[in-house]
Design an enzyme around this catalytic site. Sequence first.
Site, PDB file in Angstrom:
ATOM      1  N   TYR A  73      18.235  -1.921  -4.364  1.00 16.82           N
ATOM      2  CA  TYR A  73      17.148  -1.728  -3.390  1.00 16.82           C
ATOM      3  C   TYR A  73      17.620  -2.153  -1.994  1.00 16.82           C
ATOM      4  O   TYR A  73      17.337  -1.477  -1.006  1.00 16.82           O
ATOM      5  CB  TYR A  73      15.929  -2.538  -3.839  1.00 16.82           C
ATOM      6  CG  TYR A  73      14.682  -2.276  -3.040  1.00 16.82           C
ATOM      7  CD1 TYR A  73      14.136  -1.000  -2.954  1.00 16.82           C
ATOM      8  CD2 TYR A  73      14.023  -3.312  -2.382  1.00 16.82           C
ATOM      9  CE1 TYR A  73      12.981  -0.764  -2.222  1.00 16.82           C
ATOM     10  CE2 TYR A  73      12.859  -3.089  -1.657  1.00 16.82           C
ATOM     11  CZ  TYR A  73      12.348  -1.818  -1.579  1.00 16.82           C
ATOM     12  OH  TYR A  73      11.200  -1.577  -0.850  1.00 16.82           O
TER      13      TYR A  73
ATOM     14  N   SER B 168      12.157  -1.759   4.719  1.00 19.23           N
ATOM     15  CA  SER B 168      11.746  -2.992   4.047  1.00 19.23           C
ATOM     16  C   SER B 168      12.526  -4.154   4.635  1.00 19.23           C
ATOM     17  O   SER B 168      13.643  -3.966   5.151  1.00 19.23           O
ATOM     18  CB  SER B 168      12.060  -2.876   2.546  1.00 19.23           C
ATOM     19  OG  SER B 168      11.949  -4.132   1.906  1.00 19.23           O
TER      20      SER B 168
HETATM   21  C1  8X3 Z   1       9.518  -4.872  -0.614  1.00 17.51           C
HETATM   22  C2  8X3 Z   1       9.982  -6.215  -0.165  1.00 17.51           C
HETATM   23  O1  8X3 Z   1      10.878  -8.459  -0.948  1.00 17.51           O
HETATM   24  O2  8X3 Z   1      10.466  -6.813  -2.687  1.00 17.51           O
HETATM   25  O3  8X3 Z   1      10.045  -3.831   0.147  1.00 17.51           O
HETATM   26  O4  8X3 Z   1      12.337  -6.577  -1.194  1.00 17.51           O
HETATM   27  S1  8X3 Z   1      10.959  -7.020  -1.316  1.00 17.51           S
END
Ligand code: 8X3
Length: 253
Positions: free
Chosen positions: A150, A137
């Site tokens: 994340y 990502s």
């Molecule tokens: C998804 C992109 O901008 O939500 O992998 O991190 S974001």
Amino acid sequence: MSSQISHAAVVTGASTGIGEATVRALCTAGWTVFAVARRADRLSALAAETGAIAVPADVTDDDQVANLLATVQAGGGIDTLINIAGGARGADYLGAAKNEDWDFMLRVNVIGTMKLTRAFLPMLRAHGEGTVLNLTSTAALASYEGGSGYNAAKAAQRAMTQALRLEEVENNIRVIEVLPGLVHTEEFALRRLGGDAAAAQAVYRGVEKPLLASDVAEVIGYAVNLPHHVNLDEIVVRPVAQAANHKLLRKDS
Ligand code: 8X3
């Protein structure tokens, strides 16, 4: 010298979003696809529609990964592993981080990718022209408020991908990383935001043309369909409206 198997892939995360779209794209292009996800009902529907082989499995469970490997071996093997299983949980600041959210994100994005890759590397090495494609990502490239878990998971998955490329070059394994930005899928934001549909919709508010799962699947299909010696080793893909992680054009604002 490569064996005869070609255009055969395992695709994880196949029950929804980019994984599901990748199964569709590769099946349409004539690939043999083993579609992997935990939700058997969604997989069977996809398999019935596309001709993919449904293999329900949790990519973080050693026994289920071993069973998956055995099923794929019995089904003729693969030359391409596509790790898409993953996702985000929560948008809390680090000071309010929830153990279960971090546990999920690190377990599925990082440990799951490691377990699948470790399991299939011998098959890919023996093939002689293997490919591993990891979906990370843009969250791996730039951190943002509320993204710490994340960001950490995707940065770890990216780091692992880079090490793998170095480690497997002697085995002629091509390692591709695809880094999407904002993609409007059925479940990504909804799952991240605990099922709050209004909050999930707000993520895409005013963005006239966010990426769709099928856009990313097309990029993945392009990359893995290139001749094996051609490596698009890092592909950042965003909608035009997202000039950078922090600059997203919303037409209503
Ligand atoms: C998804 C992109 O901008 O939500 O992998 O991190 S974001």
